[in-house]
Design an enzyme around this catalytic site. Sequence first.
Site, PDB file in Angstrom:
ATOM      1  N   GLU A 205       0.795  -1.224  -0.082  1.00 26.48           N
ATOM      2  CA  GLU A 205      -0.060  -0.032   0.018  1.00 26.48           C
ATOM      3  C   GLU A 205       0.929   1.191  -0.054  1.00 26.48           C
ATOM      4  O   GLU A 205       1.882   1.401   0.757  1.00 26.48           O
ATOM      5  CB  GLU A 205      -1.105   0.097   1.245  1.00 26.48           C
ATOM      6  CG  GLU A 205      -2.014  -1.026   0.952  1.00 26.48           C
ATOM      7  CD  GLU A 205      -2.244  -1.655   2.679  1.00 26.48           C
ATOM      8  OE1 GLU A 205      -2.098  -0.895   3.501  1.00 26.48           O
ATOM      9  OE2 GLU A 205      -2.926  -2.660   2.776  1.00 26.48           O
TER      10      GLU A 205
ATOM     11  N   LEU B 188      -6.050  -1.998  -1.057  1.00 24.38           N
ATOM     12  CA  LEU B 188      -5.858  -1.967   0.335  1.00 24.38           C
ATOM     13  C   LEU B 188      -6.297  -3.122   0.768  1.00 24.38           C
ATOM     14  O   LEU B 188      -7.638  -3.148   1.607  1.00 24.38           O
ATOM     15  CB  LEU B 188      -6.615  -0.707   0.741  1.00 24.38           C
ATOM     16  CG  LEU B 188      -5.998   0.008   2.081  1.00 24.38           C
ATOM     17  CD1 LEU B 188      -6.797   1.478   2.168  1.00 24.38           C
ATOM     18  CD2 LEU B 188      -6.060  -0.835   3.223  1.00 24.38           C
TER      19      LEU B 188
ATOM     20  N   GLU C  36      -4.573  -6.450   3.100  1.00 24.17           N
ATOM     21  CA  GLU C  36      -3.250  -7.188   3.503  1.00 24.17           C
ATOM     22  C   GLU C  36      -3.449  -8.642   3.329  1.00 24.17           C
ATOM     23  O   GLU C  36      -2.098  -9.246   2.804  1.00 24.17           O
ATOM     24  CB  GLU C  36      -2.717  -6.936   4.937  1.00 24.17           C
ATOM     25  CG  GLU C  36      -2.495  -5.215   5.319  1.00 24.17           C
ATOM     26  CD  GLU C  36      -3.842  -4.579   5.422  1.00 24.17           C
ATOM     27  OE1 GLU C  36      -5.055  -5.292   5.341  1.00 24.17           O
ATOM     28  OE2 GLU C  36      -3.819  -3.323   5.200  1.00 24.17           O
TER      29      GLU C  36
ATOM     30  N   GLN D 128       1.811  -1.922   5.908  1.00 21.42           N
ATOM     31  CA  GLN D 128       2.009  -0.553   6.252  1.00 21.42           C
ATOM     32  C   GLN D 128       2.499  -0.188   7.824  1.00 21.42           C
ATOM     33  O   GLN D 128       3.452   0.657   8.046  1.00 21.42           O
ATOM     34  CB  GLN D 128       0.965   0.309   5.889  1.00 21.42           C
ATOM     35  CG  GLN D 128       1.117   1.902   5.713  1.00 21.42           C
ATOM     36  CD  GLN D 128       0.087   2.693   5.025  1.00 21.42           C
ATOM     37  OE1 GLN D 128      -0.868   2.895   5.364  1.00 21.42           O
ATOM     38  NE2 GLN D 128       0.680   2.965   3.574  1.00 21.42           N
ATOM     39  N   PHE D 129       1.989  -0.825   8.609  1.00 21.38           N
ATOM     40  CA  PHE D 129       2.153  -0.997  10.164  1.00 21.38           C
ATOM     41  C   PHE D 129       2.204  -2.232  10.924  1.00 21.38           C
ATOM     42  O   PHE D 129       1.097  -2.862  10.378  1.00 21.38           O
ATOM     43  CB  PHE D 129       1.460   0.419  10.993  1.00 21.38           C
ATOM     44  CG  PHE D 129       1.808   1.505  10.624  1.00 21.38           C
ATOM     45  CD1 PHE D 129       2.392   2.408  11.730  1.00 21.38           C
ATOM     46  CD2 PHE D 129       1.290   2.570   9.593  1.00 21.38           C
ATOM     47  CE1 PHE D 129       3.214   3.727  11.288  1.00 21.38           C
ATOM     48  CE2 PHE D 129       1.451   3.818   9.321  1.00 21.38           C
ATOM     49  CZ  PHE D 129       2.538   4.272  10.374  1.00 21.38           C
ATOM     50  N   ASP D 130       2.740  -2.269  11.707  1.00 22.02           N
ATOM     51  CA  ASP D 130       2.618  -3.560  12.685  1.00 22.02           C
ATOM     52  C   ASP D 130       1.312  -4.093  12.612  1.00 22.02           C
ATOM     53  O   ASP D 130       0.899  -5.070  12.318  1.00 22.02           O
ATOM     54  CB  ASP D 130       3.289  -3.281  14.246  1.00 22.02           C
ATOM     55  CG  ASP D 130       3.152  -1.983  14.542  1.00 22.02           C
ATOM     56  OD1 ASP D 130       1.915  -1.514  14.534  1.00 22.02           O
ATOM     57  OD2 ASP D 130       4.064  -1.303  14.755  1.00 22.02           O
TER      58      ASP D 130
ATOM     59  N   PHE E 190      -1.457  -3.258  11.259  1.00 22.94           N
ATOM     60  CA  PHE E 190      -2.264  -3.397  10.103  1.00 22.94           C
ATOM     61  C   PHE E 190      -1.735  -4.605   9.188  1.00 22.94           C
ATOM     62  O   PHE E 190      -2.213  -5.045   8.091  1.00 22.94           O
ATOM     63  CB  PHE E 190      -2.129  -2.289   9.076  1.00 22.94           C
ATOM     64  CG  PHE E 190      -2.559  -0.917   9.828  1.00 22.94           C
ATOM     65  CD1 PHE E 190      -3.282  -0.973  10.837  1.00 22.94           C
ATOM     66  CD2 PHE E 190      -1.983   0.285   9.589  1.00 22.94           C
ATOM     67  CE1 PHE E 190      -3.903   0.285  11.409  1.00 22.94           C
ATOM     68  CE2 PHE E 190      -2.648   1.337  10.073  1.00 22.94           C
ATOM     69  CZ  PHE E 190      -3.448   1.410  11.090  1.00 22.94           C
TER      70      PHE E 190
ATOM     71  N   PRO F 113      -4.453  -8.387   9.471  1.00 22.85           N
ATOM     72  CA  PRO F 113      -5.357  -9.029   8.376  1.00 22.85           C
ATOM     73  C   PRO F 113      -4.542 -10.142   7.542  1.00 22.85           C
ATOM     74  O   PRO F 113      -5.361 -11.067   6.981  1.00 22.85           O
ATOM     75  CB  PRO F 113      -6.007  -8.135   7.410  1.00 22.85           C
ATOM     76  CG  PRO F 113      -5.745  -6.948   8.410  1.00 22.85           C
ATOM     77  CD  PRO F 113      -4.520  -6.976   9.238  1.00 22.85           C
TER      78      PRO F 113
ATOM     79  N   HIS G 142      -0.511   1.649  15.766  1.00 22.57           N
ATOM     80  CA  HIS G 142       0.610   2.175  14.979  1.00 22.57           C
ATOM     81  C   HIS G 142       1.931   1.669  15.763  1.00 22.57           C
ATOM     82  O   HIS G 142       3.098   2.307  15.336  1.00 22.57           O
ATOM     83  CB  HIS G 142       0.617   3.607  14.434  1.00 22.57           C
ATOM     84  CG  HIS G 142      -0.441   3.904  13.667  1.00 22.57           C
ATOM     85  ND1 HIS G 142      -1.658   4.100  13.974  1.00 22.57           N
ATOM     86  CD2 HIS G 142      -0.578   4.360  12.361  1.00 22.57           C
ATOM     87  CE1 HIS G 142      -2.335   4.408  12.861  1.00 22.57           C
ATOM     88  NE2 HIS G 142      -1.891   4.738  11.892  1.00 22.57           N
TER      89      HIS G 142
END
Lengths: 363, 331
Positions: free
Chosen positions: B34, B63, B65, B87-89, B91, B94, B134
């Site tokens: 992403e 978008l 994961e 994108q972040f831990d 996130f 999924p 985040h």
Amino acid sequence: MTRDAAHLLPSTEPVTLIDSDGHPVPHVGHDMPDPQALVSAYAALIAARRFNDQANALVRQGRLAVYPSSHGQEACQVACVQVLGDGDWLFPTYRDSAAIVARGVDPVEALTLLRGDWHSGYDPQTTNVAPQATPLATHLLHAVGVAHAARLRGEPTVVMALCGDGATSEGDFHEALNFAAVFRTPVVFFIQNNEYAISVPLARQTAAPSLAHKGIGYGVPSERVDGNDVAALLTVLGDAVSRARAGEGPQLIEAHTYRVQAHTNADDPRRYRSEDEVTPWLSRDPITRLSDYLAEQGLLDDERVAACAADAEQLAERMRAGLNAETAADYRDLFAHVYAVPTSQLREQQALVADELSREEVR
Amino acid sequence: MTSVVPEKMTMANALNRALRDAMRADESVVMFGEDVGALGGVFRITDGLTAEFGEQRCFDTPLAEAGILGMAIGMAMNGMRPIVEMQFDAFAYPAFEQLISHAAKMRNRTRGRVTLPLVIRIPYAGGIGGVEHHCDSSEAYYAHTPGLHVVAPSDPADAYGLLRAAIESPDPVVFLEPKKLYFSRSEADLTLPVPPIGTAVVRRPGTDATLIAYGPAVPIALEAAEAAAQEGRSLQVVDLRSIVPFDDETVCAAVRSTGRAVVVAEAAGFASVSAEVVARVTERCFHSLHAPIRRVTGFDIPYPPPKLEHLHLPSVDRILDAVDELQWEYA
């Protein structure tokens, strides 16, 4: 239950009732909201815009860590709240702070998350507003659950579940639509399609004719609406809420709008889109459009404009006062809300922090 | 082309260079996720890759994961070496089923006939004043899953070397990038041989006790060692670099040399990587230990909001307090 695909299909063009010049557009099957509703919406729009502007200013002043603005999307923010009753629920995302405030949440509590004091600053139980969801589309299933529980108890609750265009790519979006349809739960899925998921444009999210078309495969009636026309939004969302409340099951509404500002203050849109793309959207501003229409209809005079502006300024003043005040974070909050009864390990860890802090005071 | 002399760079620069060099060296290496295209990633780690290698080799996805990782698995099954960015831990969750049930198990299920040379890059951990979801330290979930390599660099040179090694690896690698170290700058010689995945390194020599850390906790351990030196105590610092495979040899040799150890990690301590380190070292070095191994970790709580995170994260004082408790009266 009808299995006819045609009634599920959204219109080929988004529903518009007031065009970008402020002129009424007749639309078969969709009536103009009554004047009182439009005047209320005007006041809410002015407040929502002021809220966005003030939150952006507070970021620049270092009072908020981050703010995902809904500037330009205020018509969606206020309409989805205005069509709800007190007993209904709102499931917002991180970009829906203005909607939360329109619903009656205290503006300072609404910004607690973005100020960094706590994760969710307001009490979801008092306003029927779920905690803002930062993960994408996950909360849509919770919305289905809340609606299903109400239905099992025979309550007339409708749940307004918000998401953006990017979230429609997540699996949970599809599972939520399917569950809601199978159980005929009274949920209105409201997609604010603002064309961007951070830097990724809509064309990279979907090859479907519209996001509203995604409802068809699940048996969810879907509609497209001009997301900068608060009149059309009030009518389309209001009808959807009525159908859901009447037992017709979930509804999907896609609003076509645009994220005119950056994703957040941490974003740099110059890397992925041109100013030329943004400019036309500025002239489709939802507030100008409604005020032009109301003025034309003789529903908005200088006195009312001044009164709404004064109310909005009071809201901004309340935000500044609340967010400029220094609040002391309490270390006990770290441990107090993990379980109903803190584990013995958590009690030990809290004692350790208490000891450290008391030693710091002695120094 | 890699540089020939050590140069000052950030970890973000080093990771970008590793991706660029790997993509230049091997056409089967592709990068997607992403916002990794035009934007260059929210942390700019993929900056310029689409410009240099084209849309085919560095591209934005829808978008989703699970979709990103699932597609990477398929591409790895068919001759590519995909690198994906979560994108972040938080996130990345999924994608958990794709990672645990498929990426980690494909070699085992097929008796080694199908292998998955892919890298899952995850900006991870806290210390940046980020809001909820985040700042998670998610390494234990991955480390607990047989079939995945898990690495976490702590400086630009290792970030470069470990990422090159991860891309070369025949097995899936979860590559954890400490967000708070992205923009810390140090000298890195990118021409040095790439450290193999699975090797720890002694970052600072010391004789009195050993601090064992990885990823975002390494700089704070080094700071604590510096503070201890001023008080006359000599602390050795070991950087694990690789959580799986785990370098028992280097870690145990270090602990045996001092007889005392403190493990420092940002993640919650309960059922964690830090707990595994204590267990392994105790099993192997019990008779060399003068005191039970102590841990300084995050508390067993959801990652706190920005205003409280300083109380949660391991600090120099907390490390020095733990060192003080290593039964020096028996020295």
